[in-house]
Write an enzyme that holds these catalytic residues in place. Structure first.
Site, PDB file in Angstrom:
ATOM      1  CG  ASN A  15      -0.203   0.187   2.426  1.00 18.35           C
ATOM      2  OD1 ASN A  15       0.785  -0.283   2.599  1.00 18.35           O
ATOM      3  ND2 ASN A  15      -1.017   0.133   3.540  1.00 18.35           N
ATOM      4  CG  ASP A  45      -7.659   6.181  12.174  1.00 20.96           C
ATOM      5  OD1 ASP A  45      -7.781   5.354  13.059  1.00 20.96           O
ATOM      6  OD2 ASP A  45      -8.269   6.184  11.035  1.00 20.96           O
TER       7      ASP A  45
END
Length: 148
Positions: free
Chosen positions: A80, A86
């Protein structure tokens, strides 16, 4: 004035890896280690355990990328390109993983440094204003800077 940081709570899912620590004076990126013995064949994809989970401060995220030597040493590409963790990924089962694709047969050993991260503040809210012309200097389009 520099922003004051709170302590970041970290859980080690693997007790055999070295504990995280910034590399003083060299970089503000922090190395992450392989938390298992891994053998991969050319063309294989795998999520590699990194052995840690954290509670990041609200409004912050971690960017996880390969170390500069990872491809040379292990023949691995991060699938990726840049992993984003997060602050909501902070539960007791939220172990960080590294998505790897092997371009050759390879072995990664427990505690090998394979990727790195740093913490960034979330982007502020952005509003887009549509215009017909940008009225700024033109660089000539994508890829127009030529060859060295």
């Amino acid at each position: 004035m520099a922003e004051a940081w709170k302590n970041i709570k970290i859980k080690y899912f693997c007790k055999e890896i070295d504990h995280l620590a910034p590399v003083s004076g060299k970089s503000d990126w922090i190395d992450l280690r392989c938390a298992e013995e891994v053998k991969m064949k050319e063309g294989e994809f795998r999520l590699i355990r990194l052995g840690v989970g954290m509670i990041l401060p609200e409004g912050y995220e971690a960017h996880v990328v390969p170390r500069s030597s990872t491809f040379r040493n292990y023949g691995l590409i991060q699938t990726n390109s840049c992993g984003i963790v997060d602050e909501s990924y902070s539960g007791d089962n939220d172990e960080w993983m590294w998505p790897a694709y092997a371009v050759r047969d390879t072995e990664i050993h427990l505690n090998d440094r394979i990727c790195q991260f740093r913490i960034f503040k979330h982007q502020p809210e952005i509003l887009f204003e549509e215009v017909e012309q940008l009225n700024a200097s033109d660089r000539g389009g994508f890829g127009s800077t030529g060859r060295a």
